[in-house]
Write an enzyme that holds these catalytic residues in place. Structure first.
Site, short mmCIF file in Angstrom:
data_model
loop_
_atom_site.label_atom_id
_atom_site.label_comp_id
_atom_site.label_asym_id
_atom_site.label_seq_id
_atom_site.Cartn_x
_atom_site.Cartn_y
_atom_site.Cartn_z
N ASN A 141 0.84 -1.20 0.00
CA ASN A 141 0.00 0.00 0.00
C ASN A 141 0.87 1.24 0.00
O ASN A 141 1.69 1.44 0.90
CB ASN A 141 -0.89 0.03 1.25
CG ASN A 141 -1.84 1.21 1.26
OD1 ASN A 141 -2.83 1.23 0.54
ND2 ASN A 141 -1.53 2.22 2.07
N GLU A 142 0.74 2.04 -1.04
CA GLU A 142 1.36 3.37 -1.11
C GLU A 142 2.86 3.37 -0.83
O GLU A 142 3.35 3.99 0.11
CB GLU A 142 0.65 4.33 -0.14
CG GLU A 142 -0.81 4.56 -0.48
CD GLU A 142 -1.52 5.48 0.50
OE1 GLU A 142 -2.57 6.03 0.14
OE2 GLU A 142 -1.03 5.62 1.65
N GLU A 318 -8.20 4.60 -3.97
CA GLU A 318 -8.78 5.25 -2.79
C GLU A 318 -9.28 6.62 -3.22
O GLU A 318 -8.49 7.47 -3.63
CB GLU A 318 -7.76 5.40 -1.66
CG GLU A 318 -7.29 4.09 -1.06
CD GLU A 318 -6.32 4.30 0.11
OE1 GLU A 318 -6.25 5.45 0.62
OE2 GLU A 318 -5.64 3.34 0.49
N GLU A 366 -6.97 6.95 12.03
CA GLU A 366 -7.93 7.52 11.09
C GLU A 366 -9.33 7.70 11.67
O GLU A 366 -10.32 7.64 10.95
CB GLU A 366 -7.97 6.66 9.82
CG GLU A 366 -6.63 6.68 9.08
CD GLU A 366 -6.58 5.75 7.89
OE1 GLU A 366 -7.48 4.88 7.77
OE2 GLU A 366 -5.65 5.88 7.09
#
Length: 661
Positions: A141-142, A318, A366
């Site tokens: 991821n990223e 996303e 988050e």
């Protein structure tokens, strides 16, 4: 246009799964992405897999009619692994070993971590590769988020091996790097360490190679997982990765090469709040948009960049759905914003938009990051927008049925970006800022450019822009020569050809390897401080008659004409912009750093030479063309008047209109 959502079944009671899955389907969702951070639940202790929860989650989603994207969970190695192998943790530029407790806490060159990553990817592929609902895989991821360059002992050794593969000998490295400067000559490979922690600024050739090495490390690490997945999954299942397109620490052209397609993560309000200073010039007025719609030019730039990585459709993996938690103000999002973002993504070439996330998180970092639904399961603003998008799917699909026409390519070279980043010479001379000026100029004329690698297929472009070809060699010169010989029009920007690929200034007159192609010599160059300008006269209509920021004095060769000359000291009589016919095409050398209005005039001149029709797009409006239809999108708080050959239109605030020409 496919619609999806990011879902974290491990965050919620299993009692919610079936209801969530059915409600997603009702709202128009057909794709669900899961498992990206769930390693500790998949493998709670080394070698002990607990797949039952994931089996039930996959089956529940499939039963509700969803297709599934599974993610390898390697962005968040679990505590037991770090405890057993603390050397997996990365070392930052200040020489500090980072700790466990967040995400992306690993060194991409750690061989132990390679084995763990390969093992979990293989296990997932064997378990779910033949599941009928699984359509593809996201690796990690990223890459590059939070941390991209490690400086640990393992990376030091791997860097030395990387250099030995690149250079035939230490003598060659010393020559290429110019290590005679400050007595930096090496006589053993083991003497070469990462560039960090030096007393003064390090050798820029050394730094550039370390940046390249670090970028290659991520591509190599990704390949380990690609290979592990491909051994067990059917060819119909795709493999992708979700980049952060605004990040510049990884060469995404290399990262994209072995992926089936590229995805990126789009957060328009955050990028507008935190990214504007990185891409607009410091003395520019950033356009005024509605506070919660983001900047369509900035987001459009990243759409074009991602599309250009493989010159192909891409995904939004996303998509922001409401307030985020990592920006300056984390503004709320009002009705209509998601609708604008989804339409812009589709018009820009995205095949799928996957919304982040289904429900807002109750815990962890988050907690203030919105989802389509709130923490209690009630619908948030983004959910209502999703229903609107669902109701417009036929209209959206009809608009994008015609292909996206991209006649213009803008060259993006990450090595050049890094070289200018470390030695900009003039404050705020930043590579992406320079590219962005010309991207905005294209969009102001209704032109859609691809942002591409110099190694990309250039055959279908009519115009090629190289705003800062700072690092250049004979191979690049030949590529660009071939492009113009076959009828393409090329624009080279200021500072082109200044250095070779090793980040060393050329011995040739500027613009170095590109001088013959440009048909002009850079006799002098000045970085201009604020409030200083040089006057010029141009034969190009409406070209603003002064130069700020950066000026080069050009001496045209025989057969090269001047499009603009300086009219006052210190460059009086010398050229600022030249044009040369080359083969069946033309080469413009733009020796100034243009303001937006000047870049628009230059783009209009280039488009006219190829009879490419242009529009006059008002500020605040984003316009896309598919076939005979225009999508005019208003990202401001006021109506915008827009004229086309078919008539006069008023595009209402935070809305769009489809116009048939």
């Amino acid at each position: 246009m496919k619609l999806g959502v990011c879902y974290y079944p491990e965050h919620w009671s299993e009692n919610n799964w079936e209801t969530d899955a059915k409600e997603m389907h009702t709202a128009g969702i057909s794709i669900v992405r899961i498992a990206e951070f769930a390693w500790a639940k998949m493998e709670p202790e080394e070698g002990k897999y607990t797949w039952d929860w994931l089996d039930r989650s996959v089956d529940t989603l499939a039963s509700a009619g969803h297709q599934i994207v599974l993610c390898t969970p390697t962005a968040a190695p679990p505590a037991w692994m770090i405890e057993a192998h603390p050397d997996i943790l990365p070392v930052d530029e200040d020489g500090r070993r980072r700790r466990f407790g967040s995400r992306r806490h690993y060194c991409p060159n750690n061989k132990t971590y390679h084995e763990y990553s390969k093992r979990i990817a293989e296990a997932m592929a064997k378990r779910y590769g033949n599941h009928s609902a699984v359509i593809g895989w996201q690796i990690d991821n990223e890459f590059g988020c939070y941390f991209a360059r490690c400086y640990c002992d393992i990376c030091t050794k791997e860097f030395q091996h990387w250099l030995q593969r690149k250079y035939a000998s230490l003598d060659e490295l010393n020559e290429r790097w110019g290590t005679i400067f400050w007595s930096q000559t090496y006589d053993k490979w083991s003497q070469i360490e990462p560039y960090n922690l030096t007393v003064a600024e390090p050798n820029p050739s050394h730094v550039l190679d370390y940046y390249r090495f670090a970028s290659d490390s991520w591509a190599s690490y990704q390949q380990i997982q690609i290979d592990a997945l491909r051994e067990s999954i059917p060819s119909a299942q795709f493999v992708t990765h979700n980049i952060i397109a605004s990040q510049t620490t990884i060469d995404y052209h290399d990262l994209a090469r072995d992926l089936d397609f590229v995805a990126w993560d789009s957060y328009p309000t955050g990028y507008a709040e935190m990214g504007s200073q990185d891409i607009y010039a410091p003395d520019e007025q950033v356009p005024a948009y509605a506070h919660d719609t983001g900047d369509p030019l900035l987001i459009g730039f990243f759409h074009s960049l991602t599309r250009g990585l493989k010159q192909a459709p891409y995904w939004i993996m996303e998509q922001q759905t409401g307030a985020i938690n990592w920006s300056l103000y984390n503004t709320g999002v009002r009705p209509g914003a998601l609708r604008l973002w989804a339409w812009q993504a589709a018009a820009s070439g995205a095949e799928a938009t996957v919304f982040f996330r289904w429900k807002a998180s109750r815990f962890g970092l988050e907690q203030h990051h919105a989802g389509l639904r709130n923490h209690d399961g009630s619908t948030d603003t983004g959910y209502d927008d999703l229903l609107t998008i669902k109701s417009e799917r036929d209209k959206l699909d009809d608009f994008i049925a015609q292909p996206l026409q991209t006649d213009i390519g803008i060259l993006l070279d990450y090595s050049t970006l890094w070289a200018l980043e470390m030695q900009p010479h003039r404050k705020d001379f930043a590579y992406l800022k320079h590219l962005f000026v010309f991207y905005r100029a294209c969009k102001a004329l209704g032109l859609e450019p691809d942002i591409i690698s110099p190694q990309a297929d250039l055959s279908h472009y009519k115009i090629l822009l190289a705003p800062s070809a700072f690092l250049a060699d004979e191979a690049l010169a030949q590529t660009l020569t071939d492009f113009t010989s076959q009828g393409g029009n090329l624009m080279l920007g200021a500072r082109s050809g200044f250095k070779d690929l090793h980040n060393v200034v050329t011995e040739e007159p500027l613009p170095g390897a590109l001088r013959d192609l440009a048909g002009a010599r850079v006799a002098k160059w000045h970085a201009l401080p604020p409030k200083v300008s040089y006057s010029l006269q141009s034969e190009i209509a409406d070209f603003e008659p002064d130069v700020t920021f950066w000026a080069e004095a050009l001496e045209p060769a025989a057969g090269t004409r001047s499009l603009a000359n300086y009219s006052t000291a210190p460059f009086d009589g010398l050229a600022a912009i030249t044009e040369k016919t080359h083969g069946n095409g033309k080469v413009i050398y733009c020796g100034i750093y243009p303001r937006l209005a000047q870049a628009v005039v230059l783009m209009r001149h280039l488009a006219a030479s190829h009879a490419i029709p242009v529009l006059d797009i008002p500020s605040g409006l984003a316009v896309f063309q598919r076939g005979t239809k225009l999508l005019a999108m208003n990202f401001t708080e006021e109506p915008i008047a827009f004229s086309t050959k078919s008539g006069e239109y008023s595009i209402s605030a935070r809305n769009f209109t489809i116009i048939t020409e």
